[in-house]
Motif scaffolding. Structure first.
Motif, PDB file in Angstrom:
ATOM      1  N   ASP A   1      -5.792   2.825 -14.548  1.00  0.00           N
ATOM      2  CA  ASP A   1      -6.993   2.435 -15.291  1.00  0.00           C
ATOM      3  C   ASP A   1      -6.775   1.080 -15.960  1.00  0.00           C
ATOM      4  OD1 ASP A   1      -9.629   2.835 -16.367  1.00  0.00           O
ATOM      5  OD2 ASP A   1      -8.702   3.487 -18.246  1.00  0.00           O
ATOM      6  N   ALA A   2      -5.639   0.920 -16.603  1.00  0.00           N
ATOM      7  CA  ALA A   2      -5.327  -0.347 -17.276  1.00  0.00           C
ATOM      8  C   ALA A   2      -5.210  -1.503 -16.293  1.00  0.00           C
ATOM      9  CB  ALA A   2      -4.037  -0.210 -18.083  1.00  0.00           C
ATOM     10  N   ALA A   3      -4.855  -1.191 -15.037  1.00  0.00           N
ATOM     11  CA  ALA A   3      -4.739  -2.222 -13.997  1.00  0.00           C
ATOM     12  C   ALA A   3      -6.069  -2.497 -13.309  1.00  0.00           C
ATOM     13  CB  ALA A   3      -3.685  -1.814 -12.964  1.00  0.00           C
TER      14      ALA A   3
ATOM     15  N   LEU B   1      -6.754   4.928  -0.703  1.00  0.00           N
ATOM     16  CA  LEU B   1      -5.517   4.239  -0.334  1.00  0.00           C
ATOM     17  C   LEU B   1      -4.808   3.688  -1.567  1.00  0.00           C
ATOM     18  CD1 LEU B   1      -6.759   2.380   2.870  1.00  0.00           C
ATOM     19  CD2 LEU B   1      -5.305   4.429   2.767  1.00  0.00           C
ATOM     20  N   LEU B   2      -5.575   3.144  -2.495  1.00  0.00           N
ATOM     21  CA  LEU B   2      -4.998   2.621  -3.726  1.00  0.00           C
ATOM     22  C   LEU B   2      -4.384   3.754  -4.558  1.00  0.00           C
ATOM     23  CD1 LEU B   2      -4.508   0.091  -5.391  1.00  0.00           C
ATOM     24  CD2 LEU B   2      -6.802   0.351  -6.335  1.00  0.00           C
ATOM     25  N   ALA B   3      -5.048   4.890  -4.602  1.00  0.00           N
ATOM     26  CA  ALA B   3      -4.487   6.053  -5.297  1.00  0.00           C
ATOM     27  C   ALA B   3      -3.169   6.471  -4.649  1.00  0.00           C
ATOM     28  CB  ALA B   3      -5.487   7.216  -5.282  1.00  0.00           C
ATOM     29  N   GLY B   4      -3.131   6.459  -3.332  1.00  0.00           N
ATOM     30  CA  GLY B   4      -1.890   6.800  -2.632  1.00  0.00           C
ATOM     31  C   GLY B   4      -0.760   5.847  -2.958  1.00  0.00           C
ATOM     32  N   LEU B   5      -1.091   4.588  -3.088  1.00  0.00           N
ATOM     33  CA  LEU B   5      -0.077   3.573  -3.365  1.00  0.00           C
ATOM     34  C   LEU B   5       0.480   3.695  -4.783  1.00  0.00           C
ATOM     35  CD1 LEU B   5       1.267   1.003  -2.111  1.00  0.00           C
ATOM     36  CD2 LEU B   5      -0.473  -0.288  -3.342  1.00  0.00           C
ATOM     37  N   LEU B   6      -0.380   3.963  -5.758  1.00  0.00           N
ATOM     38  CA  LEU B   6       0.011   3.895  -7.168  1.00  0.00           C
ATOM     39  C   LEU B   6       0.184   5.253  -7.851  1.00  0.00           C
ATOM     40  CD1 LEU B   6      -2.358   0.974  -8.273  1.00  0.00           C
ATOM     41  CD2 LEU B   6       0.045   0.829  -7.560  1.00  0.00           C
ATOM     42  N   HIS B   7       0.070   6.347  -7.113  1.00  0.00           N
ATOM     43  CA  HIS B   7       0.025   7.659  -7.754  1.00  0.00           C
ATOM     44  C   HIS B   7       1.287   8.046  -8.521  1.00  0.00           C
ATOM     45  CE1 HIS B   7       2.073   8.886  -4.046  1.00  0.00           C
ATOM     46  NE2 HIS B   7       2.446   9.975  -4.712  1.00  0.00           N
TER      47      HIS B   7
ATOM     48  N   LEU C   1      -1.128  -5.361  -8.375  1.00  0.00           N
ATOM     49  CA  LEU C   1       0.138  -5.789  -7.779  1.00  0.00           C
ATOM     50  C   LEU C   1       1.255  -5.766  -8.823  1.00  0.00           C
ATOM     51  CD1 LEU C   1       1.725  -6.813  -5.345  1.00  0.00           C
ATOM     52  CD2 LEU C   1       1.000  -9.139  -5.975  1.00  0.00           C
ATOM     53  N   ALA C   2       0.959  -6.192 -10.039  1.00  0.00           N
ATOM     54  CA  ALA C   2       1.961  -6.152 -11.109  1.00  0.00           C
ATOM     55  C   ALA C   2       2.396  -4.707 -11.375  1.00  0.00           C
ATOM     56  CB  ALA C   2       1.415  -6.795 -12.376  1.00  0.00           C
ATOM     57  N   LEU C   3       1.445  -3.764 -11.344  1.00  0.00           N
ATOM     58  CA  LEU C   3       1.787  -2.356 -11.531  1.00  0.00           C
ATOM     59  C   LEU C   3       2.663  -1.882 -10.378  1.00  0.00           C
ATOM     60  CD1 LEU C   3       1.610   0.317 -13.012  1.00  0.00           C
ATOM     61  CD2 LEU C   3      -0.625   0.707 -11.907  1.00  0.00           C
ATOM     62  N   PHE C   4       2.284  -2.192  -9.154  1.00  0.00           N
ATOM     63  CA  PHE C   4       3.088  -1.813  -7.995  1.00  0.00           C
ATOM     64  C   PHE C   4       4.503  -2.382  -8.120  1.00  0.00           C
ATOM     65  CE2 PHE C   4       4.601  -2.811  -3.649  1.00  0.00           C
ATOM     66  CZ  PHE C   4       4.673  -1.528  -3.144  1.00  0.00           C
ATOM     67  N   ASP C   5       4.608  -3.654  -8.462  1.00  0.00           N
ATOM     68  CA  ASP C   5       5.915  -4.299  -8.584  1.00  0.00           C
ATOM     69  C   ASP C   5       6.759  -3.700  -9.700  1.00  0.00           C
ATOM     70  OD1 ASP C   5       5.526  -6.021  -6.427  1.00  0.00           O
ATOM     71  OD2 ASP C   5       4.816  -7.675  -7.688  1.00  0.00           O
ATOM     72  N   SER C   6       6.121  -3.100 -10.709  1.00  0.00           N
ATOM     73  CA  SER C   6       6.866  -2.513 -11.829  1.00  0.00           C
ATOM     74  C   SER C   6       7.436  -1.137 -11.503  1.00  0.00           C
ATOM     75  CB  SER C   6       5.962  -2.400 -13.061  1.00  0.00           C
ATOM     76  OG  SER C   6       5.033  -1.340 -12.920  1.00  0.00           O
ATOM     77  N   MET C   7       6.998  -0.555 -10.409  1.00  0.00           N
ATOM     78  CA  MET C   7       7.424   0.792 -10.043  1.00  0.00           C
ATOM     79  C   MET C   7       8.863   0.797  -9.532  1.00  0.00           C
ATOM     80  SD  MET C   7       3.838   1.927  -8.171  1.00  0.00           S
ATOM     81  CE  MET C   7       4.516   3.365  -7.346  1.00  0.00           C
ATOM     82  N   HIS C   8       9.504   1.940  -9.676  1.00  0.00           N
ATOM     83  CA  HIS C   8      10.842   2.146  -9.112  1.00  0.00           C
ATOM     84  C   HIS C   8      10.761   1.890  -7.609  1.00  0.00           C
ATOM     85  CE1 HIS C   8      14.428   4.284  -7.758  1.00  0.00           C
ATOM     86  NE2 HIS C   8      14.842   4.314  -9.026  1.00  0.00           N
ATOM     87  N   MET C   9      11.795   1.307  -7.045  1.00  0.00           N
ATOM     88  CA  MET C   9      11.810   0.991  -5.603  1.00  0.00           C
ATOM     89  C   MET C   9      11.454   2.219  -4.765  1.00  0.00           C
ATOM     90  SD  MET C   9      12.266  -1.140  -3.112  1.00  0.00           S
ATOM     91  CE  MET C   9      13.066  -2.549  -3.850  1.00  0.00           C
ATOM     92  N   ALA C  10      12.006   3.379  -5.106  1.00  0.00           N
ATOM     93  CA  ALA C  10      11.726   4.590  -4.329  1.00  0.00           C
ATOM     94  C   ALA C  10      10.259   4.979  -4.416  1.00  0.00           C
ATOM     95  CB  ALA C  10      12.610   5.739  -4.812  1.00  0.00           C
TER      96      ALA C  10
ATOM     97  N   ALA D   1       1.975  -7.758   2.502  1.00  0.00           N
ATOM     98  CA  ALA D   1       0.796  -7.136   3.121  1.00  0.00           C
ATOM     99  C   ALA D   1      -0.013  -6.361   2.093  1.00  0.00           C
ATOM    100  CB  ALA D   1       1.219  -6.229   4.272  1.00  0.00           C
ATOM    101  N   VAL D   2       0.659  -5.636   1.212  1.00  0.00           N
ATOM    102  CA  VAL D   2      -0.056  -4.871   0.200  1.00  0.00           C
ATOM    103  C   VAL D   2      -0.664  -5.807  -0.848  1.00  0.00           C
ATOM    104  CG1 VAL D   2       1.771  -4.308  -1.489  1.00  0.00           C
ATOM    105  CG2 VAL D   2       0.045  -2.647  -0.979  1.00  0.00           C
ATOM    106  N   ALA D   3       0.001  -6.918  -1.129  1.00  0.00           N
ATOM    107  CA  ALA D   3      -0.520  -7.884  -2.101  1.00  0.00           C
ATOM    108  C   ALA D   3      -1.871  -8.438  -1.673  1.00  0.00           C
ATOM    109  CB  ALA D   3       0.479  -9.020  -2.294  1.00  0.00           C
ATOM    110  N   ALA D   4      -2.131  -8.444  -0.365  1.00  0.00           N
ATOM    111  CA  ALA D   4      -3.379  -8.993   0.155  1.00  0.00           C
ATOM    112  C   ALA D   4      -4.599  -8.155  -0.237  1.00  0.00           C
ATOM    113  CB  ALA D   4      -3.297  -9.126   1.674  1.00  0.00           C
ATOM    114  N   TRP D   5      -4.410  -6.878  -0.556  1.00  0.00           N
ATOM    115  CA  TRP D   5      -5.569  -6.051  -0.904  1.00  0.00           C
ATOM    116  C   TRP D   5      -5.535  -5.510  -2.338  1.00  0.00           C
ATOM    117  CZ3 TRP D   5      -4.786  -0.595  -1.326  1.00  0.00           C
ATOM    118  CH2 TRP D   5      -3.617  -0.098  -0.750  1.00  0.00           C
ATOM    119  N   LEU D   6      -4.611  -6.008  -3.146  1.00  0.00           N
ATOM    120  CA  LEU D   6      -4.542  -5.611  -4.546  1.00  0.00           C
ATOM    121  C   LEU D   6      -4.977  -6.756  -5.460  1.00  0.00           C
ATOM    122  CD1 LEU D   6      -1.061  -3.822  -4.649  1.00  0.00           C
ATOM    123  CD2 LEU D   6      -3.316  -2.779  -4.346  1.00  0.00           C
ATOM    124  N   THR D   7      -5.484  -6.409  -6.622  1.00  0.00           N
ATOM    125  CA  THR D   7      -5.740  -7.425  -7.637  1.00  0.00           C
ATOM    126  C   THR D   7      -4.391  -7.814  -8.240  1.00  0.00           C
ATOM    127  OG1 THR D   7      -5.931  -5.876  -9.481  1.00  0.00           O
ATOM    128  CG2 THR D   7      -7.957  -6.313  -8.196  1.00  0.00           C
ATOM    129  N   PRO D   8      -4.332  -8.925  -8.955  1.00  0.00           N
ATOM    130  CA  PRO D   8      -3.063  -9.288  -9.602  1.00  0.00           C
ATOM    131  C   PRO D   8      -2.525  -8.188 -10.536  1.00  0.00           C
ATOM    132  CG  PRO D   8      -4.505 -11.191  -9.552  1.00  0.00           C
ATOM    133  CD  PRO D   8      -5.324 -10.014  -9.078  1.00  0.00           C
TER     134      PRO D   8
END
Length: 167
Positions: A133-135, A73-79, A41-50, A31-38
Motif C-alpha cells: 500500500d505504501a508503495a 502478478l504484482l501481488a505475487g511478486l511482493l507478497h 521497485l524499491a520495495l522489491f529491492d529491499s526484500m530478502h534475496m530468497a 525485466a521486472v523493473a520495466a513494469w514496476l513504479t519506482p
C-alpha cells in the motif's frame, strides 16, 4: 496441502534448498523493473534475496498458467515483502510451528532477535500488504497480499495461493 503431511515436508525441504541458493540475475531484475513504479521497485529491492527469487517464481508460475492480470502478478511478486531480512533459523522454526511442532520455537524463542523474527514471519501477510500500500499498489493488490493464505477473492486469490504453494 496439509501442514505436516509428506508433501508438505517435501515442499519445505525444497523451499529451504531454494532459499539457500536463491539468486536474482540482473536481467531478471531489469525485466521486472520495466513494469514496476519506482516505489514498487524499491520495495522489491529491499526484500530478502530468497523472497525476491520466490516472488519471481510465483509470477512465472502465474504467467505459465496464462495470467496477465497486472494486479495479481504484482501481488505475487511482493507478497512476502513483510518477511524482511529474516534468516533461515526463524523461517524453519516458523514452518515447524505451522506443522504444530512448537517446542523448538519455544526453546529458541528467547535468543536475541528470535521472538521479533518469529512475529515478523507470523504477521508477514499483513505487513506485506501495508508495505505494498505504501508503495502505491492498488487496493486490490493490497488485499490479495493481505489474504494470501486465506483468499477472499475466490479466483485471483486462490490462483495466488496455489502459485505461492507451488513455489
Amino acid at each position: 496441502m496439509r501442514p505436516g503431511s509428506v508433501a508438505w515436508w517435501l515442499t519445505k525441504i525444497r523451499q529451504t534448498k531454494r532459499h539457500l541458493l536463491a539468486r536474482v540475475p540482473a536481467r531478471e531484475r531489469d525485466a521486472v523493473a520495466a513494469w514496476l513504479t519506482p516505489a514498487q521497485l524499491a520495495l522489491f529491492d529491499s526484500m530478502h534475496m530468497a523472497d525476491r527469487r520466490h516472488g519471481l517464481d510465483v509470477v512465472a508460475a502465474l504467467r505459465a498458467g496464462g495470467e496477465t492480470d497486472k494486479e495479481l502478478l504484482l501481488a505475487g511478486l511482493l507478497h512476502d515483502a513483510g518477511k524482511g531480512l529474516t534468516g533461515m533459523v526463524p523461517r524453519i522454526l516458523h514452518a515447524l510451528g505451522q506443522a504444530r511442532i512448537t517446542w523448538p520455537a519455544r526453546a529458541l524463542g528467547r535468543l536475541p532477535g528470535m521472538a521479533t523474527a518469529l512475529r515478523r514471519l507470523r504477521d508477514h501477510a499483513d505487513t506485506s500488504a501495508q508495505l505494498a500500500d505504501a508503495a502505491g499498489c492498488s487496493p486490490r493488490t493490497v488485499e490479495l497480499i493481505r489474504w494470501q493464505d486465506e483468499p477472499r477473492d475466490p479466483e485471483a486469490g486462490e490462483r495466488l495461493r496455489l502459485a505461492d504453494d507451488a513455489n
